[in-house]
Design an enzyme around this catalytic site. Structure first.
Site, short mmCIF file in Angstrom:
data_model
loop_
_atom_site.label_atom_id
_atom_site.label_comp_id
_atom_site.label_asym_id
_atom_site.label_seq_id
_atom_site.Cartn_x
_atom_site.Cartn_y
_atom_site.Cartn_z
N SER A 1 0.81 -1.22 0.00
CA SER A 1 0.00 0.00 0.00
C SER A 1 0.84 1.27 0.00
CB SER A 1 -0.91 0.02 1.24
OG SER A 1 -1.78 -1.09 1.24
N HIS B 1 -7.42 -0.04 6.06
CA HIS B 1 -6.99 -1.42 6.30
C HIS B 1 -7.01 -1.78 7.78
CE1 HIS B 1 -6.06 -2.37 2.19
NE2 HIS B 1 -5.33 -1.28 2.07
#
Length: 492
Positions: free
Chosen positions: A343, A430
């Site tokens: 990410s 997340h």
């Protein structure tokens, strides 16, 4: 008089520069797509719509004259006339939507203000129902009183928006309307009620129960693949060869779809498969890379997640997407043991630009001296640190500058803001799904965008399926779950 004639006669009078008696032909069962125009340059009127409806003349900054504003209100009220059916109301809404599609940004703002200010709950009914509810506490009438209070809070605005949604393209119309409205909320609080109503309805209409998980592959319609290219928000798709690589047989891409928007993903995730955790985005985007043997892959890497609808801001289904995709992949590829992301850290550079001095203060004497020598300035300053980081990819592994940047990144990801939530927007997503901060990767995104966001540093979030609930509980208590590696990088 037919419905079509009624709509044509009434709405044509709302159209800009419409002449008396001019009819504008409208289709019977479709809503024109809304083209989002640039934000209005003219400041909003300070007069409420109530004041303007009672006036004779408009002020310079007001788009619709009092006469046209009254006519517009009449047309909106006719949509929710209790004497007409939902189908008929939807057709009337269709006519207003046709006018809206041709309206200027300023005229659209006036329509929003009417919906927001003139279609709220009846204050007297709400007050009376609240008094009855308070008086009924602890009695047999408490349940019926609660029902009356709930009904009193149902505003005409809710019925109005539902009528707009009746037409085949009505949902698209409302999503685009909210996309255009959202940037205006900071400067005009009068629109907050309309926005809140839309968000509430969307939360119901786009509930997980109504969404379909679908795989998007190279065999999908070209129009759908074009939507991926358009909406990809993490790693820009450069060409058809690039998108083919991301949709190849050794990759997966899944999206959530709504029945009223069957050809447009609401959110989609791109997945690659590896033997271990990815430490760089470059091989994942390499169009010439050899196909991966899915049968021997142990790790699924979520390397891009993109929301496509600005109008659905505040409506969260990303966590459900991740969960459903994990379940789907686990069924298809039982050998998969690990699920993780690679990410970006989009807020890191901006945060460190404001907090570099505070991070330097956290260094012990030895680390401060080493960093000062590397910078050629003792003691090191925030300005010298930030200036020296402008060419991060050239820094060797042993560089104190590189170590300092990784320590700052670990601190940024492992701490919450004043609201008790993670500082980084991607981390909030997340970690809110139950992942933990697993590992930092130096130079993982050497693109101009990656360097601009975080000096090329990327992070792995690990989805440990046995600890998702534990991690969510930790986050709820204001503690961010991190690996020992991230913990060791932090400042003592």
């Amino acid at each position: 008089m037919s419905t079509s004639d009624w709509i044509n006669r009434g709405v044509s009078k709302l159209l800009p520069n419409a002449k008396s008696g001019t009819h504008v032909p409208l289709p019977k069962a479709s809503v024109a797509p809304v083209v989002i125009k640039k934000e209005a340059a003219t400041p909003p009127s300070s007069r409420s719509t109530g004041e303007r409806l009672q006036a004779t003349l408009r002020r310079k900054q007001e788009a619709l004259s009092p006469r046209v504003l009254r006519r517009t209100l009449t047309e909106l009220q006719a949509i929710i006339d209790p004497q007409v059916s939902e189908v008929e109301g939807g057709r009337r809404a269709n006519g207003v939507a046709q006018w809206y599609a041709k309206a200027t940004p300023e005229q659209r703002r006036d329509a929003w203000l009417l919906m927001s200010e003139q279609f709220g709950p009846d204050a007297k009914k709400v007050g009376a129902a609240r008094e009855q509810y308070d008086a009924a506490q602890g009695t047999a009438e408490e349940g019926p009183a609660e029902i009356r209070l709930r009904r009193a809070f149902v505003s005409p605005r809710t019925r109005l928006l539902k009528r707009f949604a009746v037409a085949p393209q009505g949902m698209r119309f409302l999503l685009d309307l909210r996309s255009e409205l959202l940037p205006q909320l900071k400067t005009d609080k009068r629109l907050v009620a309309l926005d809140a109503e839309l968000e509430s309805l969307f939360s119901t209409w786009f509930d997980l129960a109504f969404l379909e998980l679908r795989r998007i592959s190279w065999d999908s319609p070209a129009s759908l693949i074009e939507k991926l290219i358009k909406y990809e928000a993490v790693h820009d798709i450069r060409s058809w060869a690039d998108v083919k690589n991301r949709l190849d047989s050794d990759r997966r891409c899944y999206g959530f779809f709504h029945p009223n928007l069957p050809d447009e993903p609401l959110i989609f995730v791109e997945v690659a498969f590896m033997q271990g955790m990815a430490d760089s985005i470059t091989p994942l985007l390499d169009e010439g890379a050899a196909p991966v043997d899915l049968k021997n892959s142990s790790t699924a890497i979520f390397y891009s997640i993109s929301n496509t609808q600005i109008g659905l801001r505040g409506v969260s289904f990303g966590n459900s997407l991740i969960k459903r995709v994990v379940e789907t992949l686990h069924d298809e590829l039982p050998r998969l043991r690990h699920f993780a992301t690679l990410s970006p850290i989009p807020g890191f550079r901006g945060w460190l630009g404001k907090n570099a001095a505070a991070m330097l203060d956290k260094l012990d004497d030895k680390a401060r001296v080493e960093l000062g020598h590397a910078l050629g300035l003792t003691p090191p300053s925030a300005a010298s640190l930030l200036a020296a980081l402008e060419s991060p990819l050239a820094l060797p592994a042993s560089s104190p500058l590189r170590q300092m940047l990784l320590r700052c990144a670990a601190h940024y990801l492992a701490h919450t803001g004043v609201d008790g939530k993670p500082l980084d927007p991607v981390a909030r997503f997340h970690l809110g799904n139950g992942a933990r901060v697993e590992r930092l990767n130096w130079g993982a995104d050497p693109s101009a965008k990656g360097l601009k966001q975080s000096w090329g540093v990327m992070v792995n979030y690990l989805y440990d399926l046995k600890r998702l609930d534990k991690h969510r509980a930790m986050l709820a208590q204001g503690k961010i779950p991190v690996s020992k590696e991230i913990e060791s990088l932090g400042f003592s």
